[in-house]
Design an enzyme around this catalytic site. Structure first.
Site, PDB file in Angstrom:
ATOM      1  N   GLU A 296      44.238  38.092  40.274  1.00  0.00           N
ATOM      2  CA  GLU A 296      43.621  37.211  39.277  1.00  0.00           C
ATOM      3  C   GLU A 296      44.687  36.397  38.549  1.00  0.00           C
ATOM      4  O   GLU A 296      45.621  36.987  37.997  1.00  0.00           O
ATOM      5  CB  GLU A 296      42.815  38.044  38.272  1.00  0.00           C
TER       6      GLU A 296
ATOM      7  N   HIS B 201      36.398  37.131  35.465  1.00  0.00           N
ATOM      8  CA  HIS B 201      36.647  38.372  34.714  1.00  0.00           C
ATOM      9  C   HIS B 201      36.207  38.209  33.247  1.00  0.00           C
ATOM     10  O   HIS B 201      36.964  38.494  32.323  1.00  0.00           O
ATOM     11  CB  HIS B 201      38.125  38.763  34.783  1.00  0.00           C
TER      12      HIS B 201
END
Length: 319
Positions: free
Chosen positions: A262, A281
Protein backbone atom coordinates in the site's frame (compact mmCIF):
# COMPACT_ATOMS: atom_id res chain seq x y z
CA UNK A 1 7.97 19.62 28.65
CA UNK A 2 7.48 16.10 27.34
CA UNK A 3 6.97 15.68 23.61
CA UNK A 4 4.80 13.29 21.58
CA UNK A 5 5.93 12.73 17.99
CA UNK A 6 3.10 11.98 15.53
CA UNK A 7 3.96 10.21 12.28
CA UNK A 8 0.71 10.98 10.41
CA UNK A 9 -2.23 13.32 11.06
CA UNK A 10 -4.61 12.37 13.87
CA UNK A 11 -7.87 13.90 15.06
CA UNK A 12 -7.33 17.43 16.39
CA UNK A 13 -9.23 16.68 19.61
CA UNK A 14 -6.50 14.20 20.54
CA UNK A 15 -3.78 16.78 19.89
CA UNK A 16 -5.68 19.24 22.10
CA UNK A 17 -5.95 16.58 24.81
CA UNK A 18 -2.20 16.01 24.75
CA UNK A 19 -1.42 19.73 24.80
CA UNK A 20 -3.90 20.25 27.63
CA UNK A 21 -2.02 17.64 29.65
CA UNK A 22 1.22 19.58 29.18
CA UNK A 23 2.61 17.40 26.38
CA UNK A 24 4.01 19.14 23.31
CA UNK A 25 3.23 17.63 19.91
CA UNK A 26 5.12 17.62 16.63
CA UNK A 27 4.42 15.96 13.28
CA UNK A 28 6.78 14.19 10.91
CA UNK A 29 7.36 16.34 7.84
CA UNK A 30 6.66 13.29 5.66
CA UNK A 31 5.13 9.93 6.50
CA UNK A 32 8.16 7.72 5.87
CA UNK A 33 10.14 5.64 8.29
CA UNK A 34 13.37 7.39 7.29
CA UNK A 35 11.88 10.78 8.13
CA UNK A 36 10.47 9.47 11.40
CA UNK A 37 13.89 8.19 12.43
CA UNK A 38 15.53 11.47 11.46
CA UNK A 39 12.99 13.73 13.18
CA UNK A 40 11.83 11.95 16.34
CA UNK A 41 14.74 13.40 18.34
CA UNK A 42 14.16 13.47 22.11
CA UNK A 43 10.43 12.68 22.01
CA UNK A 44 9.21 10.48 24.86
CA UNK A 45 6.18 9.12 22.97
CA UNK A 46 5.10 8.47 19.41
CA UNK A 47 1.67 7.97 17.89
CA UNK A 48 1.84 6.12 14.58
CA UNK A 49 -0.86 5.07 12.15
CA UNK A 50 -0.29 2.60 9.30
CA UNK A 51 3.34 3.76 8.93
CA UNK A 52 4.30 1.71 11.98
CA UNK A 53 7.62 2.18 13.76
CA UNK A 54 10.61 0.03 12.97
CA UNK A 55 13.77 -0.93 14.85
CA UNK A 56 15.88 1.80 13.22
CA UNK A 57 13.41 4.46 14.34
CA UNK A 58 13.45 3.04 17.86
CA UNK A 59 17.25 3.22 17.93
CA UNK A 60 17.04 6.87 16.84
CA UNK A 61 14.83 7.78 19.83
CA UNK A 62 16.93 7.68 23.02
CA UNK A 63 14.16 9.01 25.30
CA UNK A 64 11.26 7.00 23.88
CA UNK A 65 8.93 5.50 26.49
CA UNK A 66 5.79 4.67 24.51
CA UNK A 67 4.79 3.74 20.95
CA UNK A 68 1.03 4.15 20.57
CA UNK A 69 -0.49 2.40 17.57
CA UNK A 70 -3.44 4.28 16.06
CA UNK A 71 -5.44 1.09 15.51
CA UNK A 72 -5.55 -2.51 16.68
CA UNK A 73 -2.83 -4.09 14.53
CA UNK A 74 0.78 -3.66 15.63
CA UNK A 75 2.35 -5.80 12.89
CA UNK A 76 4.25 -2.79 11.49
CA UNK A 77 5.80 -1.94 14.85
CA UNK A 78 9.06 -3.56 16.03
CA UNK A 79 7.45 -4.78 19.25
CA UNK A 80 10.34 -7.00 20.31
CA UNK A 81 12.88 -4.21 19.83
CA UNK A 82 10.68 -1.90 21.88
CA UNK A 83 10.34 -4.46 24.66
CA UNK A 84 14.11 -4.90 24.77
CA UNK A 85 14.41 -1.18 25.45
CA UNK A 86 11.62 -1.17 28.05
CA UNK A 87 9.34 0.84 25.77
CA UNK A 88 5.59 0.36 26.05
CA UNK A 89 3.70 -0.54 22.87
CA UNK A 90 -0.04 0.05 22.96
CA UNK A 91 -2.89 -0.32 20.52
CA UNK A 92 -6.44 1.01 20.25
CA UNK A 93 -8.74 -2.01 19.94
CA UNK A 94 -12.39 -1.81 18.90
CA UNK A 95 -12.38 1.95 18.36
CA UNK A 96 -13.10 1.60 14.64
CA UNK A 97 -14.95 -1.74 14.59
CA UNK A 98 -18.31 -0.27 13.66
CA UNK A 99 -16.87 1.86 10.86
CA UNK A 100 -14.95 -1.06 9.35
CA UNK A 101 -18.06 -3.23 9.55
CA UNK A 102 -20.13 -0.59 7.77
CA UNK A 103 -17.55 -0.36 5.00
CA UNK A 104 -17.57 -4.16 4.75
CA UNK A 105 -21.28 -4.10 4.07
CA UNK A 106 -20.78 -1.28 1.58
CA UNK A 107 -18.16 -3.33 -0.28
CA UNK A 108 -20.41 -6.39 -0.29
CA UNK A 109 -23.18 -4.31 -1.85
CA UNK A 110 -20.78 -2.68 -4.30
CA UNK A 111 -19.56 -6.07 -5.51
CA UNK A 112 -23.01 -7.71 -5.49
CA UNK A 113 -24.67 -4.90 -7.49
CA UNK A 114 -21.57 -3.85 -9.49
CA UNK A 115 -22.05 -0.28 -8.30
CA UNK A 116 -18.66 1.14 -9.46
CA UNK A 117 -19.15 -0.31 -12.96
CA UNK A 118 -22.71 1.03 -13.08
CA UNK A 119 -21.47 4.48 -12.09
CA UNK A 120 -18.93 4.48 -14.91
CA UNK A 121 -21.56 3.27 -17.37
CA UNK A 122 -23.86 6.19 -16.61
CA UNK A 123 -21.01 8.68 -16.99
CA UNK A 124 -20.06 7.06 -20.31
CA UNK A 125 -23.62 7.36 -21.63
CA UNK A 126 -24.34 3.63 -21.35
CA UNK A 127 -27.74 3.83 -19.68
CA UNK A 128 -28.68 0.37 -20.99
CA UNK A 129 -26.06 -1.14 -18.69
CA UNK A 130 -28.97 -1.88 -16.36
CA UNK A 131 -30.09 -4.65 -18.71
CA UNK A 132 -26.74 -6.41 -18.45
CA UNK A 133 -25.66 -5.52 -14.90
CA UNK A 134 -26.12 -9.05 -13.58
CA UNK A 135 -26.24 -8.18 -9.89
CA UNK A 136 -27.34 -10.51 -7.12
CA UNK A 137 -29.74 -10.04 -4.22
CA UNK A 138 -28.26 -10.65 -0.77
CA UNK A 139 -31.42 -11.88 0.98
CA UNK A 140 -31.26 -15.63 1.52
CA UNK A 141 -27.58 -15.85 0.58
CA UNK A 142 -24.97 -17.26 2.96
CA UNK A 143 -22.31 -14.92 4.32
CA UNK A 144 -19.16 -16.64 5.57
CA UNK A 145 -17.01 -14.70 8.02
CA UNK A 146 -13.40 -15.82 8.47
CA UNK A 147 -12.74 -14.51 11.95
CA UNK A 148 -15.43 -13.57 14.46
CA UNK A 149 -14.07 -10.66 16.44
CA UNK A 150 -15.73 -7.30 17.06
CA UNK A 151 -15.84 -6.21 13.40
CA UNK A 152 -17.21 -9.51 12.14
CA UNK A 153 -19.88 -9.53 14.85
CA UNK A 154 -21.09 -6.10 13.72
CA UNK A 155 -21.17 -7.38 10.13
CA UNK A 156 -23.16 -10.43 11.22
CA UNK A 157 -25.87 -8.25 12.74
CA UNK A 158 -26.06 -5.96 9.71
CA UNK A 159 -26.11 -8.82 7.21
CA UNK A 160 -28.50 -11.02 9.16
CA UNK A 161 -31.03 -8.59 10.60
CA UNK A 162 -30.62 -5.93 7.92
CA UNK A 163 -30.32 -7.97 4.73
CA UNK A 164 -31.79 -11.36 5.60
CA UNK A 165 -28.58 -13.27 4.98
CA UNK A 166 -27.68 -16.55 6.62
CA UNK A 167 -24.46 -16.00 8.53
CA UNK A 168 -21.78 -18.53 9.38
CA UNK A 169 -18.31 -17.89 10.77
CA UNK A 170 -15.03 -19.61 11.54
CA UNK A 171 -12.82 -18.67 14.46
CA UNK A 172 -10.78 -21.09 16.54
CA UNK A 173 -10.66 -18.84 19.60
CA UNK A 174 -14.19 -17.52 20.03
CA UNK A 175 -16.32 -19.54 22.50
CA UNK A 176 -19.43 -21.37 21.30
CA UNK A 177 -21.53 -19.16 23.56
CA UNK A 178 -20.63 -16.09 21.50
CA UNK A 179 -21.77 -17.80 18.31
CA UNK A 180 -25.01 -18.89 19.97
CA UNK A 181 -25.67 -15.43 21.36
CA UNK A 182 -25.15 -13.89 17.91
CA UNK A 183 -27.29 -16.50 16.17
CA UNK A 184 -24.39 -17.34 13.87
CA UNK A 185 -23.58 -20.88 12.76
CA UNK A 186 -20.07 -22.05 13.59
CA UNK A 187 -18.24 -23.45 10.56
CA UNK A 188 -16.24 -26.64 11.09
CA UNK A 189 -13.25 -25.11 9.31
CA UNK A 190 -12.20 -22.63 6.66
CA UNK A 191 -12.65 -25.14 3.83
CA UNK A 192 -16.20 -25.94 4.91
CA UNK A 193 -17.00 -22.24 5.08
CA UNK A 194 -15.55 -21.55 1.62
CA UNK A 195 -17.63 -24.34 0.08
CA UNK A 196 -20.87 -23.12 1.70
CA UNK A 197 -20.74 -19.34 1.44
CA UNK A 198 -22.04 -17.13 -1.35
CA UNK A 199 -20.11 -14.18 0.08
CA UNK A 200 -16.87 -14.57 2.06
CA UNK A 201 -15.57 -11.72 4.20
CA UNK A 202 -12.15 -11.79 5.87
CA UNK A 203 -11.70 -10.49 9.42
CA UNK A 204 -8.59 -12.17 10.85
CA UNK A 205 -5.78 -9.98 12.23
CA UNK A 206 -2.31 -10.21 10.73
CA UNK A 207 -0.83 -12.04 13.72
CA UNK A 208 -3.65 -14.58 14.09
CA UNK A 209 -2.68 -18.24 13.86
CA UNK A 210 -4.62 -21.08 12.28
CA UNK A 211 -5.74 -19.70 8.89
CA UNK A 212 -3.61 -19.81 5.76
CA UNK A 213 -3.95 -17.00 3.22
CA UNK A 214 -6.69 -17.35 0.63
CA UNK A 215 -4.69 -18.84 -2.25
CA UNK A 216 -5.57 -20.53 -5.54
CA UNK A 217 -6.56 -23.77 -3.80
CA UNK A 218 -8.85 -21.92 -1.40
CA UNK A 219 -10.41 -19.86 -4.20
CA UNK A 220 -11.15 -23.08 -6.09
CA UNK A 221 -13.37 -24.19 -3.21
CA UNK A 222 -15.73 -21.24 -3.61
CA UNK A 223 -19.09 -21.63 -5.31
CA UNK A 224 -19.37 -20.36 -8.89
CA UNK A 225 -20.56 -16.79 -8.64
CA UNK A 226 -19.22 -16.24 -5.13
CA UNK A 227 -17.96 -12.88 -3.88
CA UNK A 228 -14.87 -12.23 -1.73
CA UNK A 229 -14.36 -9.19 0.50
CA UNK A 230 -11.30 -8.25 2.55
CA UNK A 231 -11.17 -5.44 5.12
CA UNK A 232 -8.64 -7.16 7.40
CA UNK A 233 -5.05 -7.43 6.14
CA UNK A 234 -3.68 -7.30 2.61
CA UNK A 235 -1.58 -10.42 3.11
CA UNK A 236 -4.70 -12.50 3.79
CA UNK A 237 -5.20 -13.06 0.05
CA UNK A 238 -2.79 -14.24 -2.64
CA UNK A 239 -3.16 -11.32 -5.04
CA UNK A 240 -2.03 -13.20 -8.15
CA UNK A 241 -4.45 -16.04 -7.46
CA UNK A 242 -7.29 -13.57 -6.92
CA UNK A 243 -6.59 -11.79 -10.22
CA UNK A 244 -6.47 -15.14 -12.03
CA UNK A 245 -9.81 -16.23 -10.56
CA UNK A 246 -11.47 -12.95 -11.53
CA UNK A 247 -10.11 -13.08 -15.07
CA UNK A 248 -11.21 -16.70 -15.44
CA UNK A 249 -14.69 -15.85 -14.17
CA UNK A 250 -14.61 -18.51 -11.48
CA UNK A 251 -15.08 -15.72 -8.93
CA UNK A 252 -17.93 -13.33 -9.70
CA UNK A 253 -16.41 -10.37 -7.92
CA UNK A 254 -14.28 -9.14 -5.07
CA UNK A 255 -13.77 -6.01 -3.00
CA UNK A 256 -10.60 -5.07 -1.15
CA UNK A 257 -9.92 -2.27 1.29
CA UNK A 258 -6.42 -3.62 1.99
CA UNK A 259 -3.57 -4.73 -0.24
CA UNK A 260 -0.28 -6.51 0.37
CA UNK A 261 1.56 -3.36 -0.79
CA UNK A 262 0.00 0.00 0.00
CA UNK A 263 -0.23 1.99 -2.14
CA UNK A 264 0.01 -0.56 -4.95
CA UNK A 265 2.61 -0.03 -7.68
CA UNK A 266 1.25 1.34 -10.95
CA UNK A 267 1.85 -1.97 -12.74
CA UNK A 268 0.10 -4.14 -10.14
CA UNK A 269 -2.30 -6.50 -12.00
CA UNK A 270 -4.85 -6.04 -9.23
CA UNK A 271 -5.55 -2.55 -10.58
CA UNK A 272 -6.90 -3.92 -13.87
CA UNK A 273 -8.63 -7.07 -12.62
CA UNK A 274 -12.26 -7.33 -13.76
CA UNK A 275 -15.01 -7.26 -11.15
CA UNK A 276 -12.75 -5.91 -8.44
CA UNK A 277 -13.73 -2.98 -6.20
CA UNK A 278 -10.83 -1.22 -4.48
CA UNK A 279 -10.74 1.32 -1.66
CA UNK A 280 -7.60 2.84 -0.07
CA UNK A 281 -7.60 1.23 3.40
CA UNK A 282 -10.31 3.55 4.68
CA UNK A 283 -12.26 1.10 6.82
CA UNK A 284 -11.69 3.07 10.01
CA UNK A 285 -11.53 6.47 8.35
CA UNK A 286 -14.79 7.97 9.58
CA UNK A 287 -14.70 11.07 11.73
CA UNK A 288 -16.23 9.19 14.63
CA UNK A 289 -13.78 6.28 14.49
CA UNK A 290 -10.77 8.51 13.93
CA UNK A 291 -11.67 10.56 16.98
CA UNK A 292 -12.23 7.50 19.19
CA UNK A 293 -8.95 5.94 18.08
CA UNK A 294 -6.87 9.10 18.44
CA UNK A 295 -8.36 9.95 21.83
CA UNK A 296 -7.55 6.47 23.18
CA UNK A 297 -3.97 6.85 21.90
CA UNK A 298 -3.68 10.27 23.53
CA UNK A 299 -5.00 9.05 26.87
CA UNK A 300 -2.48 6.20 26.84
CA UNK A 301 0.34 8.62 26.07
CA UNK A 302 -0.72 10.81 29.00
CA UNK A 303 -0.87 7.77 31.29
CA UNK A 304 2.52 6.43 30.24
CA UNK A 305 4.30 9.75 30.57
CA UNK A 306 2.71 10.24 34.00
CA UNK A 307 4.12 6.90 35.14
CA UNK A 308 0.84 4.98 34.90
CA UNK A 309 0.57 1.73 32.95
CA UNK A 310 -1.51 2.37 29.79
CA UNK A 311 -4.65 0.29 29.43
CA UNK A 312 -4.03 -1.50 26.11
CA UNK A 313 -0.47 -2.80 26.22
CA UNK A 314 0.51 -5.40 23.66
CA UNK A 315 3.65 -6.35 25.59
CA UNK A 316 5.05 -5.83 29.08
CA UNK A 317 7.48 -2.97 29.50
CA UNK A 318 10.85 -3.64 31.04
CA UNK A 319 10.74 -0.24 32.73
Amino acid sequence: MATCFITQPIHPDAVAHLNGAGIATCYASRATMEVAAAEIGDAEAVITRDLGFDEAAIRAAPNLRLIACHGSGTNRIAVAAAAARGIWVTNAPNTNSRSVAELTMGLILAAARRIPVADRAVRDGQWDFRYAAGGIELAGKTLGLIGFGAIARHVAVMAGAGFGMRVMAWSPNVPDAIFAQAGVMRADGVEALLRSADVVSLHRPADAAGAAPIDAAALALLKPGALLVNTSRGTAIDGAALVAALRAGTLAGAALDVLAQEPPPAHDPVLSAPGLVLTPHLGGATDEALRRTAMLCARQVVDALAGRAPAHRVQASGA
